[in-house]
Design a protein around this motif. Sequence first.
Motif, short mmCIF file in Angstrom:
data_model
loop_
_atom_site.label_atom_id
_atom_site.label_comp_id
_atom_site.label_asym_id
_atom_site.label_seq_id
_atom_site.Cartn_x
_atom_site.Cartn_y
_atom_site.Cartn_z
N LYS A 1 0.83 -1.20 0.00
CA LYS A 1 0.00 0.00 0.00
C LYS A 1 0.87 1.26 0.00
CE LYS A 1 -3.35 -0.24 2.94
NZ LYS A 1 -4.16 -0.14 4.18
N MET A 2 1.93 1.25 0.83
CA MET A 2 2.85 2.39 0.86
C MET A 2 3.57 2.55 -0.47
SD MET A 2 4.51 2.50 4.69
CE MET A 2 4.94 0.78 4.81
N LYS A 3 3.90 1.44 -1.10
CA LYS A 3 4.57 1.51 -2.40
C LYS A 3 3.66 2.17 -3.43
CE LYS A 3 6.60 -1.28 -6.02
NZ LYS A 3 6.74 -2.61 -6.60
N VAL A 4 2.40 1.76 -3.45
CA VAL A 4 1.45 2.36 -4.39
C VAL A 4 1.28 3.85 -4.10
CG1 VAL A 4 -1.00 2.40 -5.05
CG2 VAL A 4 0.22 0.22 -4.87
N GLN A 5 1.17 4.21 -2.83
CA GLN A 5 1.03 5.62 -2.46
C GLN A 5 2.27 6.41 -2.85
OE1 GLN A 5 0.22 5.32 1.74
NE2 GLN A 5 -1.98 5.08 1.45
N SER A 6 3.45 5.85 -2.60
CA SER A 6 4.67 6.59 -2.94
C SER A 6 4.81 6.74 -4.45
CB SER A 6 5.90 5.91 -2.34
OG SER A 6 6.10 4.63 -2.91
N GLU A 7 4.40 5.73 -5.21
CA GLU A 7 4.44 5.85 -6.67
C GLU A 7 3.48 6.93 -7.14
OE1 GLU A 7 3.66 1.86 -7.98
OE2 GLU A 7 5.75 1.24 -7.75
N ALA A 8 2.31 7.04 -6.50
CA ALA A 8 1.36 8.09 -6.86
C ALA A 8 1.94 9.47 -6.53
CB ALA A 8 0.03 7.88 -6.12
N VAL A 9 2.59 9.59 -5.38
CA VAL A 9 3.20 10.86 -4.99
C VAL A 9 4.31 11.23 -5.97
CG1 VAL A 9 4.62 11.98 -3.22
CG2 VAL A 9 2.58 10.72 -2.56
N LEU A 10 5.12 10.24 -6.35
CA LEU A 10 6.20 10.51 -7.31
C LEU A 10 5.64 10.94 -8.66
CD1 LEU A 10 8.70 7.62 -6.51
CD2 LEU A 10 9.01 10.06 -6.09
N ALA A 11 4.55 10.30 -9.09
CA ALA A 11 3.94 10.69 -10.37
C ALA A 11 3.42 12.12 -10.29
CB ALA A 11 2.81 9.73 -10.73
N LYS A 12 2.79 12.49 -9.16
CA LYS A 12 2.29 13.85 -8.96
C LYS A 12 3.44 14.84 -8.94
CE LYS A 12 -0.76 16.99 -7.70
NZ LYS A 12 -0.83 18.04 -8.68
N MET A 13 4.53 14.48 -8.27
CA MET A 13 5.70 15.37 -8.20
C MET A 13 6.30 15.56 -9.60
SD MET A 13 7.49 14.05 -4.68
CE MET A 13 8.93 15.09 -4.83
N LYS A 14 6.32 14.51 -10.38
CA LYS A 14 6.85 14.62 -11.74
C LYS A 14 5.97 15.55 -12.57
CE LYS A 14 8.08 11.95 -15.81
NZ LYS A 14 8.09 10.64 -16.46
N GLU A 15 4.66 15.40 -12.42
CA GLU A 15 3.72 16.26 -13.14
C GLU A 15 3.88 17.72 -12.71
OE1 GLU A 15 -1.01 16.84 -12.79
OE2 GLU A 15 -0.38 14.80 -13.32
N ASP A 16 4.00 17.94 -11.40
CA ASP A 16 4.20 19.30 -10.87
C ASP A 16 5.51 19.89 -11.38
OD1 ASP A 16 1.83 19.03 -9.53
OD2 ASP A 16 2.74 18.74 -7.55
N ARG A 17 6.55 19.08 -11.43
CA ARG A 17 7.85 19.53 -11.92
C ARG A 17 7.75 19.97 -13.37
NH1 ARG A 17 11.87 16.73 -14.69
NH2 ARG A 17 13.92 17.66 -14.49
N GLU A 18 7.07 19.17 -14.18
CA GLU A 18 6.91 19.53 -15.59
C GLU A 18 6.12 20.82 -15.74
OE1 GLU A 18 5.22 15.98 -17.24
OE2 GLU A 18 7.14 14.91 -17.23
N THR A 19 5.09 20.98 -14.91
CA THR A 19 4.29 22.21 -14.95
C THR A 19 5.15 23.42 -14.55
OG1 THR A 19 2.30 20.96 -14.40
CG2 THR A 19 2.22 23.34 -14.02
N LEU A 20 5.93 23.27 -13.50
CA LEU A 20 6.78 24.37 -13.05
C LEU A 20 7.83 24.73 -14.11
CD1 LEU A 20 7.34 23.47 -9.29
CD2 LEU A 20 6.09 25.43 -10.22
N ILE A 21 8.38 23.72 -14.75
CA ILE A 21 9.37 23.99 -15.81
C ILE A 21 8.71 24.75 -16.95
CG2 ILE A 21 10.76 22.88 -17.61
CD1 ILE A 21 11.50 20.75 -15.52
N ALA A 22 7.51 24.33 -17.34
CA ALA A 22 6.80 25.02 -18.42
C ALA A 22 6.49 26.46 -18.03
CB ALA A 22 5.52 24.27 -18.77
N GLU A 23 6.04 26.66 -16.78
CA GLU A 23 5.74 28.02 -16.31
C GLU A 23 7.01 28.87 -16.26
OE1 GLU A 23 3.78 27.56 -12.55
OE2 GLU A 23 1.91 26.90 -13.47
#
Length: 146
Positions: free
Chosen positions: A67-89
């Motif tokens: 369960k923690m692995k799935v949650q951490s993978e979701a957090v990492l995916a969100k962080m990657k998405e946020d990073r890409e958004t910040l880079i674009a901005e």
Amino acid sequence: MSDKGLEVVTSRRMKKFSVNENKPVVSENKSTVIESRGKAVSKLQDTIADNFGDMISLANDLMEIKKMKVQSEAVLAKMKEDRETLIAEAEAYAKKKNADTSSVVERMKIIQEMMRDFYQHNNSSMSGEDFSKVISEIVTQMGRLD
């Protein structure tokens, strides 16, 4: 052949069966092998019963880890998405600032040329202060046009 249509066949596995890890039991007698197997199964059942709580606890721990692995993978995916958004901005902001800077530089070059022309060809009665006011008004108007 027995009553139910089943036949007992002696196999190589039934001949060598170990109850004690150090001494294998080798027997041609079917009843001895079945008794030895029964003791081993009983010992296995006792071991399972004695450690069942630990096995359940381990299973729960494994599920929590998954369960923690799935949650951490979701957090990492969100962080990657946020990073890409910040880079674009950041890229958009940098482009806008570069455009603004270029615009200001162009205005300053125009003002510089106008001032040079004024001082080179100042045959009029306009003072430098008056010309500065005119230039300031032009710059203000140029800022409103953008």
